[in-house]
Design a protein around this motif. Structure first.
Motif, PDB file in Angstrom:
ATOM      1  N   SER A  65       0.808  -1.226   0.000  1.00 40.97           N
ATOM      2  CA  SER A  65       0.000   0.000   0.000  1.00 40.97           C
ATOM      3  C   SER A  65       0.842   1.276   0.000  1.00 40.97           C
ATOM      4  CB  SER A  65      -0.942   0.008   1.223  1.00 40.97           C
ATOM      5  OG  SER A  65      -1.842  -1.076   1.152  1.00 40.97           O
ATOM      6  N   THR A  66       2.161   1.131   0.044  1.00 38.05           N
ATOM      7  CA  THR A  66       2.981   2.361   0.068  1.00 38.05           C
ATOM      8  C   THR A  66       2.797   3.126  -1.245  1.00 38.05           C
ATOM      9  OG1 THR A  66       4.887   1.053  -0.675  1.00 38.05           O
ATOM     10  CG2 THR A  66       4.752   1.565   1.687  1.00 38.05           C
TER      11      THR A  66
ATOM     12  N   ALA B 201       0.190   3.492  -2.728  1.00 38.32           N
ATOM     13  CA  ALA B 201      -1.094   4.208  -2.663  1.00 38.32           C
ATOM     14  C   ALA B 201      -0.949   5.466  -1.811  1.00 38.32           C
ATOM     15  CB  ALA B 201      -2.171   3.302  -2.060  1.00 38.32           C
ATOM     16  N   GLY B 202       0.234   5.638  -1.212  1.00 39.49           N
ATOM     17  CA  GLY B 202       0.457   6.825  -0.383  1.00 39.49           C
ATOM     18  C   GLY B 202       0.348   6.547   1.103  1.00 39.49           C
ATOM     19  N   ILE B 203       0.136   5.273   1.472  1.00 37.38           N
ATOM     20  CA  ILE B 203       0.037   4.933   2.906  1.00 37.38           C
ATOM     21  C   ILE B 203       1.412   4.440   3.361  1.00 37.38           C
ATOM     22  CG2 ILE B 203      -1.125   3.503   4.631  1.00 37.38           C
ATOM     23  CD1 ILE B 203      -3.439   3.180   2.638  1.00 37.38           C
ATOM     24  N   PRO B 204       2.050   5.146   4.292  1.00 36.35           N
ATOM     25  CA  PRO B 204       3.387   4.701   4.714  1.00 36.35           C
ATOM     26  C   PRO B 204       3.334   3.316   5.350  1.00 36.35           C
ATOM     27  CG  PRO B 204       2.581   6.450   6.166  1.00 36.35           C
ATOM     28  CD  PRO B 204       1.587   6.320   5.060  1.00 36.35           C
ATOM     29  N   ASP B 205       4.444   2.566   5.202  1.00 38.83           N
ATOM     30  CA  ASP B 205       4.481   1.280   5.908  1.00 38.83           C
ATOM     31  C   ASP B 205       4.986   1.551   7.323  1.00 38.83           C
ATOM     32  OD1 ASP B 205       7.580  -0.003   4.372  1.00 38.83           O
ATOM     33  OD2 ASP B 205       7.213   1.556   5.862  1.00 38.83           O
ATOM     34  N   PHE B 206       5.384   0.544   8.039  1.00 34.57           N
ATOM     35  CA  PHE B 206       5.735   0.750   9.456  1.00 34.57           C
ATOM     36  C   PHE B 206       7.238   0.878   9.658  1.00 34.57           C
ATOM     37  CE2 PHE B 206       1.571   0.259  11.148  1.00 34.57           C
ATOM     38  CZ  PHE B 206       0.918  -0.556  10.246  1.00 34.57           C
ATOM     39  N   ARG B 207       8.016  -0.002   8.966  1.00 33.97           N
ATOM     40  CA  ARG B 207       9.419  -0.132   9.370  1.00 33.97           C
ATOM     41  C   ARG B 207      10.425   0.349   8.327  1.00 33.97           C
ATOM     42  NH1 ARG B 207       6.281  -4.031  11.373  1.00 33.97           N
ATOM     43  NH2 ARG B 207       6.307  -4.311  13.629  1.00 33.97           N
ATOM     44  N   SER B 208       9.978   0.839   7.188  1.00 36.65           N
ATOM     45  CA  SER B 208      10.981   1.364   6.246  1.00 36.65           C
ATOM     46  C   SER B 208      11.736   2.486   6.935  1.00 36.65           C
ATOM     47  CB  SER B 208      10.306   1.884   4.969  1.00 36.65           C
ATOM     48  OG  SER B 208      10.003   0.784   4.133  1.00 36.65           O
ATOM     49  N   PRO B 209      13.059   2.527   6.820  1.00 34.25           N
ATOM     50  CA  PRO B 209      13.887   3.417   7.646  1.00 34.25           C
ATOM     51  C   PRO B 209      13.457   4.887   7.606  1.00 34.25           C
ATOM     52  CG  PRO B 209      15.248   1.964   6.302  1.00 34.25           C
ATOM     53  CD  PRO B 209      13.846   1.699   5.899  1.00 34.25           C
ATOM     54  N   GLU B 210      13.327   5.466   6.446  1.00 36.15           N
ATOM     55  CA  GLU B 210      13.025   6.910   6.366  1.00 36.15           C
ATOM     56  C   GLU B 210      11.520   7.159   6.410  1.00 36.15           C
ATOM     57  OE1 GLU B 210      16.747   7.329   6.518  1.00 36.15           O
ATOM     58  OE2 GLU B 210      15.478   9.121   6.336  1.00 36.15           O
ATOM     59  N   THR B 211      10.797   6.408   5.615  1.00 33.47           N
ATOM     60  CA  THR B 211       9.394   6.791   5.343  1.00 33.47           C
ATOM     61  C   THR B 211       8.410   6.060   6.251  1.00 33.47           C
ATOM     62  OG1 THR B 211       9.376   5.009   3.744  1.00 33.47           O
ATOM     63  CG2 THR B 211       9.878   7.217   2.904  1.00 33.47           C
TER      64      THR B 211
ATOM     65  N   ILE C 264       2.567 -20.093  -3.192  1.00 32.25           N
ATOM     66  CA  ILE C 264       2.489 -19.061  -2.141  1.00 32.25           C
ATOM     67  C   ILE C 264       3.073 -17.756  -2.700  1.00 32.25           C
ATOM     68  CG2 ILE C 264       3.484 -18.343   0.065  1.00 32.25           C
ATOM     69  CD1 ILE C 264       2.053 -20.610   0.991  1.00 32.25           C
ATOM     70  N   LEU C 265       2.333 -16.657  -2.553  1.00 34.89           N
ATOM     71  CA  LEU C 265       2.881 -15.348  -2.909  1.00 34.89           C
ATOM     72  C   LEU C 265       2.928 -14.506  -1.640  1.00 34.89           C
ATOM     73  CD1 LEU C 265       0.766 -14.474  -6.127  1.00 34.89           C
ATOM     74  CD2 LEU C 265       2.841 -15.877  -5.967  1.00 34.89           C
ATOM     75  N   VAL C 266       4.085 -13.923  -1.342  1.00 35.23           N
ATOM     76  CA  VAL C 266       4.222 -13.030  -0.178  1.00 35.23           C
ATOM     77  C   VAL C 266       4.623 -11.667  -0.711  1.00 35.23           C
ATOM     78  CG1 VAL C 266       5.528 -12.564   1.936  1.00 35.23           C
ATOM     79  CG2 VAL C 266       4.829 -14.905   1.386  1.00 35.23           C
ATOM     80  N   MET C 267       3.881 -10.624  -0.292  1.00 37.35           N
ATOM     81  CA  MET C 267       4.089  -9.307  -0.910  1.00 37.35           C
ATOM     82  C   MET C 267       4.128  -8.199   0.134  1.00 37.35           C
ATOM     83  SD  MET C 267       1.103  -9.915  -3.744  1.00 37.35           S
ATOM     84  CE  MET C 267       1.549  -8.678  -4.917  1.00 37.35           C
ATOM     85  N   GLY C 268       5.217  -7.430   0.146  1.00 38.04           N
ATOM     86  CA  GLY C 268       5.251  -6.184   0.902  1.00 38.04           C
ATOM     87  C   GLY C 268       5.157  -6.338   2.405  1.00 38.04           C
ATOM     88  N   THR C 269       5.916  -7.296   2.959  1.00 43.20           N
ATOM     89  CA  THR C 269       5.917  -7.431   4.416  1.00 43.20           C
ATOM     90  C   THR C 269       7.309  -7.773   4.917  1.00 43.20           C
ATOM     91  OG1 THR C 269       5.033  -8.668   6.310  1.00 43.20           O
ATOM     92  CG2 THR C 269       5.164  -9.856   4.210  1.00 43.20           C
TER      93      THR C 269
END
Ligand code: APR
Length: 303
Positions: free
Chosen positions: A39-40, A42-52, A230-235
């Motif tokens: 969802s990043t 889409a403009g929703i920040p994630d939790f643990r990316s260092p800067e954003t 299995i597909l794992v995406m964006g975590t």
């Protein structure tokens, strides 16, 4: 191909080989696990990316530590930081699903999505068209809310107004009264719902640290064992028990990671395919290999 046909071993760890699994009909029960990384875009920040990431940007709320904003005991003593954040995150027309969300809706439309387990609370999978019965919102969502003391549900429209104002709603304000009289909780009515306004804090049904995951997660998590892909995406796969899902499938079931970075146990199994980079880019590559690219872009444009 019969039910007991063993999954095809990937000829090579490429998206072309993954696309072949799908095109030849070997992969028909695809299980997907997603996190904030889809969802990043889409403009929703994630939790643990260092800067954003959100946790890097909550300093203004002077929390004991970033995760406190989703900690139940912290919320009970100080709900304000959460409601400052909720105003940012609250789903609404403001955010559009990404190409990755739309790809999941295509899998469902084609009868290939066995189950989608998401950690996200933004409801963008639903907005993209993934049927509700194909989604397990493992960390809940903003779709409903209730009093944390008496558990009485709180009206959605009144909640939206409180969140928009960055104000903390309390039980008893769901009738839209601006002020509530603190009343001793009346005896539970025979239907079990307490009619009184107990004045307790209202919280969306998203899973805070210290809370149990929804029952649906534990009831349906075994579907990960039925996967033939299995597909794992964006975590970041940092938070359990969700992070254990990708390890539940049989050893020989191919697993594909669409993520900026390598995470979890990916890379340790023979058929792990690592598509490192922006997930929308990886999904577009897979769509090209599948011949779905035109349909993907058209569906996304028409949302
Ligand atoms: N494309 C691919 N990967 C991305 C993108 C992108 N556009 N943007 C971010 N990522 C990756 C990051 O590199 C990171 O590995 O997505 C991952 C996001 O990890 P987190 O921020 O930890 O989010 P998530 O894994 O969903 O967090 C899990 O933690 O705070 C709790 O309950 C909360 O559900 C959340 C849980």
């Amino acid at each position: 191909i019969t039910e007991d046909t063993p999954p095809l071993t990937l000829s090579d760890r490429s998206l072309a080989a993954v696309a072949d699994l799908i095109k030849t009909g070997y992969a028909r029960r695809i299980v997907v696990m997603t996190g904030a990384g889809i969802s990043t875009a889409a403009g929703i920040p994630d939790f643990r990316s260092p800067e954003t990431g959100l946790y890097a940007n909550l300093a203004a709320l002077n929390l004991p530590e970033p995760e406190a904003v989703f900690d139940l005991s912290f919320f009970q003593q100080n709900p304000k930081p959460f409601y400052v954040l909720a105003r940012e995150l609250y789903p609404g027309a403001r955010y559009r699903p990404t190409v990755s969300h739309v790809f999941l809706a295509l899998l469902a439309r084609k009868g290939l999505l066995h189950m989608l387990f998401t950690q996200n609370i933004d409801c963008l999978e639903r907005a993209a068209g993934v049927p509700a019965d194909r989604i397990v919102e493992a960390h809940g969502s903003f779709a409903t809310q209730r009093c944390i003391d008496c558990k009485v549900p709180f009206d959605g429209e009144v909640m939206r107004a409180f969140v928009a104002r960055g104000e903390v709603p309390r039980c008893g304000q769901q009738q839209g009264q601006q002020q509530y009289q603190y009343q001793q909780p009346q005896q539970q009515r025979d239907d079990g719902a307490s009619s009184a306004a107990c004045g307790g804090l209202v919280k969306p049904d998203i899973v805070f640290f210290g809370e149990a995951l929804p029952r649906a997660f534990f009831e349906l998590m075994d579907m990960a064992k039925e996967a033939d892909l299995i597909l794992v995406m964006g975590t970041s796969l940092q938070v359990h028990p969700f992070a254990g899902l990708p390890n539940m499938a049989d050893e020989q079931v191919p697993r594909v990671l669409f993520n900026l970075e390598e995470v979890g146990s990916f890379g340790t199994q023979a058929d792990d395919v690592l598509v490192l980079g922006d997930c929308d880019g990886g999904v577009r590559q897979l769509a090209d290999e599948l011949g779905w690219r035109e349909e993907l872009e058209k569906t996304w444009r028409e949302l």
